[in-house]
Design a protein around this motif. Structure first.
Motif, PDB file in Angstrom:
ATOM      1  N   VAL B 127       0.829  -1.206   0.000  1.00 45.36           N
ATOM      2  CA  VAL B 127       0.000   0.000   0.000  1.00 45.36           C
ATOM      3  C   VAL B 127       0.866   1.260   0.000  1.00 45.36           C
ATOM      4  O   VAL B 127       0.366   2.375   0.137  1.00 45.36           O
ATOM      5  N   GLY B 128       2.170   1.068  -0.134  1.00 46.29           N
ATOM      6  CA  GLY B 128       3.077   2.215  -0.252  1.00 46.29           C
ATOM      7  C   GLY B 128       3.290   2.963   1.049  1.00 46.29           C
ATOM      8  O   GLY B 128       3.500   4.174   1.052  1.00 46.29           O
ATOM      9  N   MET B 129       3.213   2.266   2.169  1.00 43.53           N
ATOM     10  CA  MET B 129       3.364   2.953   3.452  1.00 43.53           C
ATOM     11  C   MET B 129       4.496   2.386   4.305  1.00 43.53           C
ATOM     12  O   MET B 129       4.573   2.670   5.499  1.00 43.53           O
ATOM     13  N   ALA B 130       5.376   1.614   3.678  1.00 43.66           N
ATOM     14  CA  ALA B 130       6.420   0.955   4.461  1.00 43.66           C
ATOM     15  C   ALA B 130       7.339   1.949   5.170  1.00 43.66           C
ATOM     16  O   ALA B 130       7.743   1.726   6.302  1.00 43.66           O
ATOM     17  N   VAL B 148      -3.097   2.536   5.275  1.00 49.09           N
ATOM     18  CA  VAL B 148      -2.674   1.691   6.399  1.00 49.09           C
ATOM     19  C   VAL B 148      -3.864   0.859   6.899  1.00 49.09           C
ATOM     20  O   VAL B 148      -3.724  -0.324   7.225  1.00 49.09           O
ATOM     21  N   ALA B 149      -5.036   1.485   6.930  1.00 51.80           N
ATOM     22  CA  ALA B 149      -6.220   0.763   7.396  1.00 51.80           C
ATOM     23  C   ALA B 149      -6.499  -0.440   6.503  1.00 51.80           C
ATOM     24  O   ALA B 149      -6.891  -1.512   6.979  1.00 51.80           O
ATOM     25  N   ALA B 153      -6.548  -4.317   7.584  1.00 52.63           N
ATOM     26  CA  ALA B 153      -7.659  -5.219   7.299  1.00 52.63           C
ATOM     27  C   ALA B 153      -7.167  -6.484   6.603  1.00 52.63           C
ATOM     28  O   ALA B 153      -7.719  -7.562   6.788  1.00 52.63           O
ATOM     29  N   LEU B 154      -6.107  -6.336   5.802  1.00 52.87           N
ATOM     30  CA  LEU B 154      -5.600  -7.498   5.064  1.00 52.87           C
ATOM     31  C   LEU B 154      -4.700  -8.384   5.917  1.00 52.87           C
ATOM     32  O   LEU B 154      -4.456  -9.544   5.580  1.00 52.87           O
ATOM     33  N   GLU B 177      -4.913   7.826  -4.641  1.00 47.34           N
ATOM     34  CA  GLU B 177      -3.922   6.908  -4.079  1.00 47.34           C
ATOM     35  C   GLU B 177      -4.611   5.731  -3.387  1.00 47.34           C
ATOM     36  O   GLU B 177      -4.127   4.602  -3.426  1.00 47.34           O
ATOM     37  N   VAL B 178      -5.768   6.000  -2.769  1.00 49.80           N
ATOM     38  CA  VAL B 178      -6.483   4.923  -2.081  1.00 49.80           C
ATOM     39  C   VAL B 178      -7.183   4.020  -3.095  1.00 49.80           C
ATOM     40  O   VAL B 178      -7.147   2.789  -2.983  1.00 49.80           O
ATOM     41  N   LEU B 179      -7.788   4.652  -4.108  1.00 46.59           N
ATOM     42  CA  LEU B 179      -8.455   3.842  -5.129  1.00 46.59           C
ATOM     43  C   LEU B 179      -7.445   2.940  -5.846  1.00 46.59           C
ATOM     44  O   LEU B 179      -7.746   1.774  -6.135  1.00 46.59           O
ATOM     45  N   ASP B 180      -6.259   3.468  -6.096  1.00 47.75           N
ATOM     46  CA  ASP B 180      -5.222   2.645  -6.734  1.00 47.75           C
ATOM     47  C   ASP B 180      -4.916   1.421  -5.888  1.00 47.75           C
ATOM     48  O   ASP B 180      -4.751   0.312  -6.396  1.00 47.75           O
ATOM     49  N   THR B 181      -4.833   1.650  -4.574  1.00 44.97           N
ATOM     50  CA  THR B 181      -4.546   0.542  -3.666  1.00 44.97           C
ATOM     51  C   THR B 181      -5.637  -0.525  -3.762  1.00 44.97           C
ATOM     52  O   THR B 181      -5.357  -1.727  -3.824  1.00 44.97           O
TER      53      THR B 181
END
Ligand SMILES: Nc1ncnc2c1ncn2[C@@H]1O[C@H](COP(=O)(O)OP(=O)(O)O)[C@@H](O)[C@H]1O
Ligand SMILES: [Mg+2]
Lengths: 226, 245, 224
Positions: B127-130, B148-149, B153-154, B177-181
């Motif tokens: 999700v690009g948050m590492a 991150v949420a 969830a995953l 960015e969220v829709l891409d995820t």
């Protein structure tokens, strides 16, 4: 009057008097902190109890609410009298200090429970639901999610409340507990000027209470800022 | 047998009936979107599925197993297989990003910390948050928090993922960015139920779309059918209104 | 324990006790309004005052909120005669509680005054309101809504706190309870009845304050 005070000062601040006053201050702080610690623990339990749902704990919950609502509406002085006259025949030999401390516990449980409850309830519902859907159980949710987020809301009013109680314990003097106020009365009865006796007592109370109330204000400001 | 089967589900807040006889199903890996005006019961449907709001009637089965929402064990089992992301305030404010993602695997699934953290890092990578693993939620933008949420969830390896308007509280420039995820997830075989007002996105990723109004499913069909030739006036109305802006 | 409760001797004195409750309410009422009078000046001094008046107001508040009312009253009652001022016990209690109330009410009112946002006053000015109009239409309603609940709570606190007047021989509710119990030797029963009266009294007070708040200021105050 002023000459009289000036004359008495060296005698008043003699070794034995100072020790006497310090011991009395110790009892004031002892009653307050013992009472408020116990009050914090029981208050916490009642506050948590009030967050539960479902029929199993209905009766305890009701009792918890009743306790908090009733004890916040009775003067400390009246509680002191009741506790004194209930404990004395039941457990003769209990010290007056103990009786006063029990009274502080009874009252501080009610007030601190209310403070803790509003802290717990300040955590948004979504946080709790978030924990639920991850399958965290009630205790895990309480200790891992709710409490870490609510202590900031609980501490400032709790500290302010302890300040309140340092002062309220002065009423225990009427039971005969030799705390700050009673010490003042005794010194005045021994012939010291009331201005000197009660004045010094006021200063002592101020010295105990002021740092804590500063702390409460500081905590509150920090909370507002974040 | 459908992966998720909902039959005649109803629910109410007090005496207000919010879901009325809702039936819907989703095959394994299918992406079903729920659209409809606000107040039509979309969130409530997801909340009932994850066991936050009790149903008053109807039944739900996952992979053929009936769920009993009155039974704690059964609800726990559902939450084991199903995750949800809400509109906002998802992340635990007192935990870092990494801790948010690992808390359920470690505390609930009892996995060793090192292993859970390793998996969490690869999810955060996705999700690009590492890089922000040690940040607290209030240090992140809304879009970052939602990513991150999604990772959280995953983290419990759900078979079914429920997303409730996860972009509605975001600044417009953060939506993509969220829709891409989410888009990246649709090809991974997770069955998804998405509530969204992002019509272009819904049309693109969904296998089927259900239109809800006043607690009912008014119409359900392929994206093309719902958007281009809806049979119900209510759907036509809603779609044309929302596509105008 | 084979203690048998005997409430009948207490119930006989109920009218006398209720009379005491009335005195309790009167003390709370008088000290509340006198304290509010001081509080208005204190709050204005703290918010809008110059350096000197701010200092005075803060020192006043700091002193009275950090020392017990009981000892303050002791000082008034026992020390002032040395300076040639003799106060009746009731007067000493009223003065002591009022000075205390003034300090707490200063803080409550101050919180109300600073809750009015600058932008609201600016907006009102931009609409061409006069200073008086701004105070009446913008500031006061806002302040009333902010401070109503703390004020109600403080009034309850005064009702309970006024019980210390008993220690100076004032015959309010607690004072009368002491009188009765020394005569009938049924201390537990007497004080239990008095505790109930305090609970009823404060619940009634909270309820009527909540009602007034809802009607007059549209505040949704909770009784519990
Ligand atoms: N906690 C609640 N208590 C009472 N009514 C609620 C509650 N939550 C939602 N509702 C009502 O239920 C209906 C459906 O709400 P919701 O499921 O949130 O709709 P949507 O997500 O489609 O906007 C609405 O009319 C709403 O007012
Ligand atoms: Mg919704």
């Amino acid at each position: 009057m002023l000459e009289q005070i000036a004359e008495q000062i060296p005698l008043f601040f003699g070794y034995h008097n100072v020790i006497f006053i310090l011991q009395a201050a110790g009892r004031t702080l002892g009653m307050t902190f013992a009472g408020c610690s116990v009050g914090f623990a029981f208050g916490f339990l009642i506050a948590v109890l009030r967050q539960t749902t479902g029929p199993v704990l209905f009766l305890p919950r009701l009792l918890g609410i009743a306790y908090v609502e009733i004890f916040r509406r009775i003067p400390f002085l009246v509680i002191l009298f009741i506790v004194l006259f209930v404990i004395e025949p039941l457990m003769p030999g209990t010290s007056l200090f103990g009786i006063a401390t029990v009274s502080v516990c009874l009252l501080s449980t009610a007030f601190l429970s209310e403070i803790i409850r509003s802290g717990l309830e300040s955590v948004p519902m979504q946080q709790i639901e978030g924990a639920k859907v991850l399958n965290l159980n009630g205790l895990q949710t309480l200790f891992m999610v709710i409490l870490p987020q609510s202590w900031k809301v609980i501490l400032p009013p709790a500290a302010a409340f302890v300040v309140m109680f340092i002062k309220d314990t002065s009423l225990a003097s009427q039971l005969g507990v030799i705390e700050m106020t009673f010490a003042g009365e005794m010194l005045v009865n021994r012939g010291f000027s009331p201005v000197l006796g009660f004045g010094v007592v006021l200063v002592c109370y101020f010295a105990m209470s002021y740092p804590l109330s500063r702390l409460a204000i500081r905590l509150e400001k920090r909370l507002e800022a974040s | 047998m459908k992966h998720l089967e909902i039959r005649g589900l109803s629910s109410a807040y007090g005496s207000v009936r919010v879901l009325r006889d809702v039936s819907l199903d989703a095959g394994k890996g299918e992406v079903v979107s729920l659209i409809g005006p606000s107040g039509s019961g979309k969130s409530t449907l997801l909340r009932v599925l994850i066991g936050l709001t009790p149903p008053t009637a109807g039944e739900v089965s996952i992979a053929g197993e009936k769920v009993n929402y009155r039974n704690r064990r059964s609800v726990k089992a559902v939450r084991d297989r199903m995750s949800i992301v809400f509109q906002q305030y998802n992340l635990f404010q007192n935990m870092t990003v990494l801790r948010n993602v690992t808390v359920a695997p470690i505390k609930i699934k009892k996995r060793p910390r090192a292993e859970a953290e390793e998996d969490a890092m690869s999810l955060l990578e996705r999700v690009g948050m590492a890089e922000r693993k040690d940040a607290y939620p209030d240090e992140l933008s809304g879009g970052q928090q939602q990513r991150v949420a999604i990772a959280r969830a995953l983290a419990t390896n759900p078979e079914i993922l429920l997303l409730d308007e996860v972009t509605s509280a975001l600044d417009p420039e953060r939506v993509n960015e969220v829709l891409d995820t989410i888009r990246a997830l649709t090809s991974e075989g997770i069955t998804m139920l998405i509530v969204s007002h992002e019509m272009a996105f819904v049309r693109e990723v969904s296998t089927r779309i259900a239109m809800m109004d006043e607690g009912r499913i008014v119409e359900c069909g392929s994206p093309a059918r719902i958007f281009d030739s809806p049979t119900k006036a209510r759907t036509r109305d809603f779609v044309s209104k929302i596509l105008k802006h | 324990m084979d203690y048998t409760f005997q409430f009948s001797v207490v119930f006989r004195e109920l009218p006398y006790l209720l009379g005491g409750a009335l005195v309790t309410l009167q003390i709370a009422f008088v000290t509340f309004w006198c304290g509010a009078f001081i509080g208005v000046f204190g709050a204005v001094a703290k918010v809008y005052g110059g350096r000197f008046s701010r200092r005075v107001a803060s020192s006043y508040v700091t002193f009275f909120t950090n020392t017990p009312a009981l000892v303050q009253i002791f000082l008034l009652y026992y020390a002032l005669p040395d300076a040639g001022i003799l106060l009746s016990s009731m007067t000493a209690v009223l003065i002591g509680l009022t000075l205390n109330a003034g300090a707490y009410l200063t803080e409550i009112l101050r919180a109300g005054v600073i809750s009015v946002r600058r932008s609201e006053i600016d907006a009102a000015t931009a609409l061409g309101m006069s200073l008086l109009q701004i105070v009446v239409n913008v500031m006061l309603p806002h302040i009333a809504r902010t401070i109503y609940a703390p004020l109600s709570n403080f009034f309850i606190w005064l009702v309970l706190g006024s019980s210390m007047a008993a220690l100076f021989g004032v015959e309010e509710l607690t004072g009368r309870a002491i009188n009765i119990s020394t005569a009938n030797l049924r201390t537990i029963e007497t004080f239990m009845v008095v505790a109930v009266i305090y609970v009823v009294l404060t619940v009634l007070a909270s309820a009527s304050l909540a009602l007034v708040g809802r009607v007059a200021f549209r505040v949704r105050a909770k009784v519990f």
